[in-house]
Design an enzyme around this catalytic site. Structure first.
Site, PDB file in Angstrom:
ATOM      1  N   ASP A  13      47.201  -0.743  -9.582  1.00  0.00           N
ATOM      2  CA  ASP A  13      46.599  -0.391  -8.286  1.00  0.00           C
ATOM      3  C   ASP A  13      45.087  -0.225  -8.372  1.00  0.00           C
ATOM      4  O   ASP A  13      44.339  -0.814  -7.589  1.00  0.00           O
ATOM      5  CB  ASP A  13      47.192   0.916  -7.738  1.00  0.00           C
ATOM      6  CG  ASP A  13      48.622   0.750  -7.248  1.00  0.00           C
ATOM      7  OD1 ASP A  13      49.044  -0.405  -7.006  1.00  0.00           O
ATOM      8  OD2 ASP A  13      49.309   1.776  -7.090  1.00  0.00           O
ATOM      9  N   ARG A  93      44.053  17.610  -9.737  1.00  0.00           N
ATOM     10  CA  ARG A  93      43.374  16.878  -8.653  1.00  0.00           C
ATOM     11  C   ARG A  93      42.023  17.469  -8.262  1.00  0.00           C
ATOM     12  O   ARG A  93      41.044  16.726  -8.131  1.00  0.00           O
ATOM     13  CB  ARG A  93      44.281  16.722  -7.429  1.00  0.00           C
ATOM     14  CG  ARG A  93      45.540  15.880  -7.660  1.00  0.00           C
ATOM     15  CD  ARG A  93      45.287  14.667  -8.497  1.00  0.00           C
ATOM     16  NE  ARG A  93      46.427  13.753  -8.548  1.00  0.00           N
ATOM     17  CZ  ARG A  93      46.542  12.761  -9.408  1.00  0.00           C
ATOM     18  NH1 ARG A  93      45.603  12.558 -10.320  1.00  0.00           N
ATOM     19  NH2 ARG A  93      47.579  11.960  -9.392  1.00  0.00           N
ATOM     20  N   ASP A 122      48.844  13.648  -3.335  1.00  0.00           N
ATOM     21  CA  ASP A 122      47.596  13.484  -4.062  1.00  0.00           C
ATOM     22  C   ASP A 122      46.452  13.022  -3.156  1.00  0.00           C
ATOM     23  O   ASP A 122      45.316  13.447  -3.320  1.00  0.00           O
ATOM     24  CB  ASP A 122      47.797  12.529  -5.241  1.00  0.00           C
ATOM     25  CG  ASP A 122      48.659  13.176  -6.321  1.00  0.00           C
ATOM     26  OD1 ASP A 122      48.520  14.396  -6.522  1.00  0.00           O
ATOM     27  OD2 ASP A 122      49.479  12.479  -6.950  1.00  0.00           O
ATOM     28  N   SER A 173      57.271   6.092 -11.146  1.00  0.00           N
ATOM     29  CA  SER A 173      55.865   6.421 -10.952  1.00  0.00           C
ATOM     30  C   SER A 173      55.619   7.708 -11.747  1.00  0.00           C
ATOM     31  O   SER A 173      56.265   8.725 -11.522  1.00  0.00           O
ATOM     32  CB  SER A 173      55.603   6.642  -9.458  1.00  0.00           C
ATOM     33  OG  SER A 173      54.432   7.403  -9.305  1.00  0.00           O
TER      34      SER A 173
HETATM   35  N1  ARG Z   1      55.232  15.915  -6.723  1.00  0.00           N
HETATM   36  C1  ARG Z   1      54.175  16.251  -7.607  1.00  0.00           C
HETATM   37  C2  ARG Z   1      52.991  16.755  -6.844  1.00  0.00           C
HETATM   38  O1  ARG Z   1      52.897  16.543  -5.678  1.00  0.00           O
HETATM   39  C3  ARG Z   1      53.831  15.125  -8.549  1.00  0.00           C
HETATM   40  C4  ARG Z   1      52.986  14.040  -7.989  1.00  0.00           C
HETATM   41  C5  ARG Z   1      52.796  12.961  -8.978  1.00  0.00           C
HETATM   42  N2  ARG Z   1      51.768  12.064  -8.573  1.00  0.00           N
HETATM   43  C6  ARG Z   1      51.771  10.772  -8.830  1.00  0.00           C
HETATM   44  N3  ARG Z   1      50.759  10.094  -8.382  1.00  0.00           N
HETATM   45  N4  ARG Z   1      52.757  10.180  -9.470  1.00  0.00           N
HETATM   46  O2  ARG Z   1      52.150  17.387  -7.386  1.00  0.00           O
END
Ligand code: ARG
Length: 422
Positions: A13, A93, A122, A173
Site C-alpha cells: 500500500d 499512532r 488508525d 493484516s
Molecule cells: N484493533 C487494533 C486497534 O485499533 C489494531 C489495529 C491494527 N492496525 C492495523 N493497521 N493492522 O488498535
C-alpha cells in the site's frame, strides 16, 4: 514542487502510494519509516522507498521514546481497552504522528500521507493527532482515496515497477510493535472460527509450552518496571526479554470482539506477552500500595484513559489532566511482584513493597492480632443504622425483597421435628 511526508512501512500500500502521490497530487514524496519495535529490515525498507520514487527516505529509531512516553504511562494507568486489548497499535499512532510532523517541518512539507484504510481506527488516530499538532498541514490517505480492489492495486504496482509479492502473502493484516502484535482479517473475520495456528508468531501454543512453570520477579519504581529477576534493564530490553520469556510459555494470546471508533464491531486477535504480564503485575502492586479509595477511583480513570487512547485523543487536554492524576497515584507504587508463567497462564503469586499498606498484625487470624474486635461491633452498629431505621418504615420491594421462606407452611419446630398440621 510541494512536498509530502509519507509514513512508509515498505508494504504494498505505502509503496504504491509513492508514485500515486506524485501523479495524483504532483507531490515530491519524503518517506519516513518509524521503528517502534516492529523487527524489520529497515535498511531494505529505506532502499525500497528510494527505488520506488521517494526523493528522500528516513528511518527513525523511536523505541525508547515509545516506551518512555507512551507505554509506561499507559501501564501506570492500567489502560486496557474493553477489558482485553493493551493498546499497542493505538499507543504508537500518536508517536508516529508526532515524528511525521517533525519531519514535515524540517523538510518544509505541506502535507502528510499515511496508508490507512477508511474502515479502521488508525486513520482516526493519525488524522486527529496530526490535526492537533499541526492544524495547517494537509492530510492525505491514498488507500482511503483510491478505493481500489486488490487487482487494480497490483496492476498499478506492476505498471510502476513496484515488486508485488508473488507467493500468496499472509492472508492477515498485521501490525506490531514492542507492546504487542495485532492480527486481523482472513478467516478471523468469522467470530466463530478459532484462530488457526498460523496467526501466532510471538507465543508458543500453550499446550506445547514447557511442562515446568517459570517464575519471574519484576521490580517497579513509581509504577515503572525497572528490573527482571534483580537485573536492572532499560525499558526496551525489559519488554523484549519479557515478550520472549512469556511468549515461550504461551502467555499473551488475546481474542475478542472490539468496538471500533468508527462504529464497526470487529474480531481482533493479539499477542502481547510482556503487556499481559506487566499489566497483571503492576495492578497487583497497586492493590498493595494504594488505598481503597485510590484503587476504586483509579479504575474509573483507567477505563477513561484506555478509551481516549483507543479513540485517538492522546494529544488532548482531557488526556493531559488524566495523565497528571495517574502520575500522582504512582508515587508509592514501588516494590517487587513475583509472577508464575505456565502453559499460557500468567499468575501473580507474590508481592512486596516498602510502602505496602498490608498489615499482617491487622489481617492475621493467628496470634499477634492487633485488630480491635470491640471496635468492629460499634462500627457495624452505625454502619447498619440507616438500614434498620428504613426497614421499620419502608418494606423492601422487588429486586431486594428477601426470598420466600423455606419453612413449611404452618412453621417448623426448633428441634427439627416436622410441624404438626392442623
Ligand atoms: N484493533 C487494533 C486497534 O485499533 C489494531 C489495529 C491494527 N492496525 C492495523 N493497521 N493492522 O488498535
Amino acid at each position: 514542487m510541494e512536498k509530502v511526508v509519507l509514513a512508509y512501512s515498505g508494504g504494498l500500500d505505502t509503496s504504491v502510494a509513492i508514485p500515486w502521490l506524485h501523479e495524483h497530487y504532483g507531490l515530491d514524496v519524503i518517506a519516513v519509516t518509524i521503528d517502534v519495535g516492529n523487527e524489520r529490515d529497515f535498511t531494505a525498507i529505506r532502499e525500497k522507498a528510494l527505488r520506488t520514487g521517494a526523493s528522500t527516505a528516513y528511518v527513525v529509531e523511536a523505541k525508547d521514546l515509545f516506551v518512555k512516553h507512551f507505554v509506561w504511562p499507559a501501564l501506570q494507568a492500567d489502560a486496557v481497552y474493553e477489558g482485553t486489548y493493551p493498546l499497542a497499535t493505538a499507543l504508537a499512532r500518536p508517536l508516529i504522528a508526532k515524528i511525521l510532523v517533525d519531519y514535515a517541518r524540517q523538510e518544509g512539507a505541506t502535507a502528510i500521507a499515511h496508508g490507512c484504510t477508511g474502515k479502521g481506527n488508525d486513520q482516526v488516530r493519525f488524522d486527529v493527532s496530526i490535526g492537533a499538532l499541526a492544524p495547517d498541514l494537509k492530510i492525505i490517505a491514498p488507500v482511503r482515496e483510491w478505493r481500489w480492489g486488490r487487482d487494480e492495486e497490483i496492476a498499478y504496482a506492476q505498471q510502476h515497477g513496484i515488486p508485488v509479492p508473488i507467493t500468496a502473502s499472509s492472508p492477515y493484516s498485521i501490525d506490531e510493535n514492542l507492546w504487542g502484535r495485532s492480527i486481523e482479517a482472513g478467516v478471523l473475520e468469522d467470530p466463530w472460527v478459532e484462530p488457526p495456528a498460523d496467526v501466532w508468531a510471538w507465543t508458543t501454543d500453550p499446550e506445547r509450552a514447557p511442562d515446568d512453570p517459570v517464575y519471574v520477579e519484576i521490580d517497579f519504581e513509581r509504577g515503572i518496571p525497572v528490573a527482571l529477576d534483580g537485573q536492572r534493564l532499560d525499558g526496551v530490553t525489559l519488554i523484549q526479554r519479557l515478550n520472549a520469556l512469556a511468549g515461550q510459555h504461551g502467555v499473551g494470546r488475546l481474542d475478542h470482539i472490539e468496538n471500533r471508533r468508527i462504529g464497526i464491531k470487529s474480531r481482533e486477535v493479539y499477542e502481547a506477552p510482556a503487556a499481559v504480564v506487566l499489566l497483571a503485575a503492576h495492578t497487583e502492586l497497586e492493590k498493595l500500595t494504594l488505598s481503597k479509595d485510590q484503587w476504586d477511583f483509579k479504575q474509573l480513570v483507567a477505563q477513561q484513559m484506555a478509551r481516549l487512547i483507543y479513540d485517538g485523543l492522546w494529544f488532548s487536554a482531557h488526556h493531559q489532566d488524566l495523565a497528571a492524576y495517574v502520575a500522582s497515584t504512582q508515587r508509592f507504587v514501588t516494590g517487587t511482584v513475583r509472577v508464575r508463567l505456565h502453559k499460557g497462564a500468567c499468575r501473580v503469586v507474590g508481592r512486596a513493597s516498602q510502602f505496602s499498606l498490608y498489615s499482617h498484625s491487622l489481617a492475621t487470624y493467628d496470634r499477634g492480632d492487633t485488630f480491635s474486635h470491640e471496635a468492629a461491633v460499634g462500627f457495624i452498629e452505625l454502619w447498619g443504622l440507616p438500614l434498620r431505621t428504613q426497614a421499620t418504615v419502608q418494606p423492601l420491594g422487588a429486586g431486594s425483597e428477601p426470598p420466600p421462606s423455606l419453612l413449611p407452611p404452618g412453621g417448623g419446630s426448633a428441634d427439627g421435628e416436622p410441624a404438626t398440621r392442623p
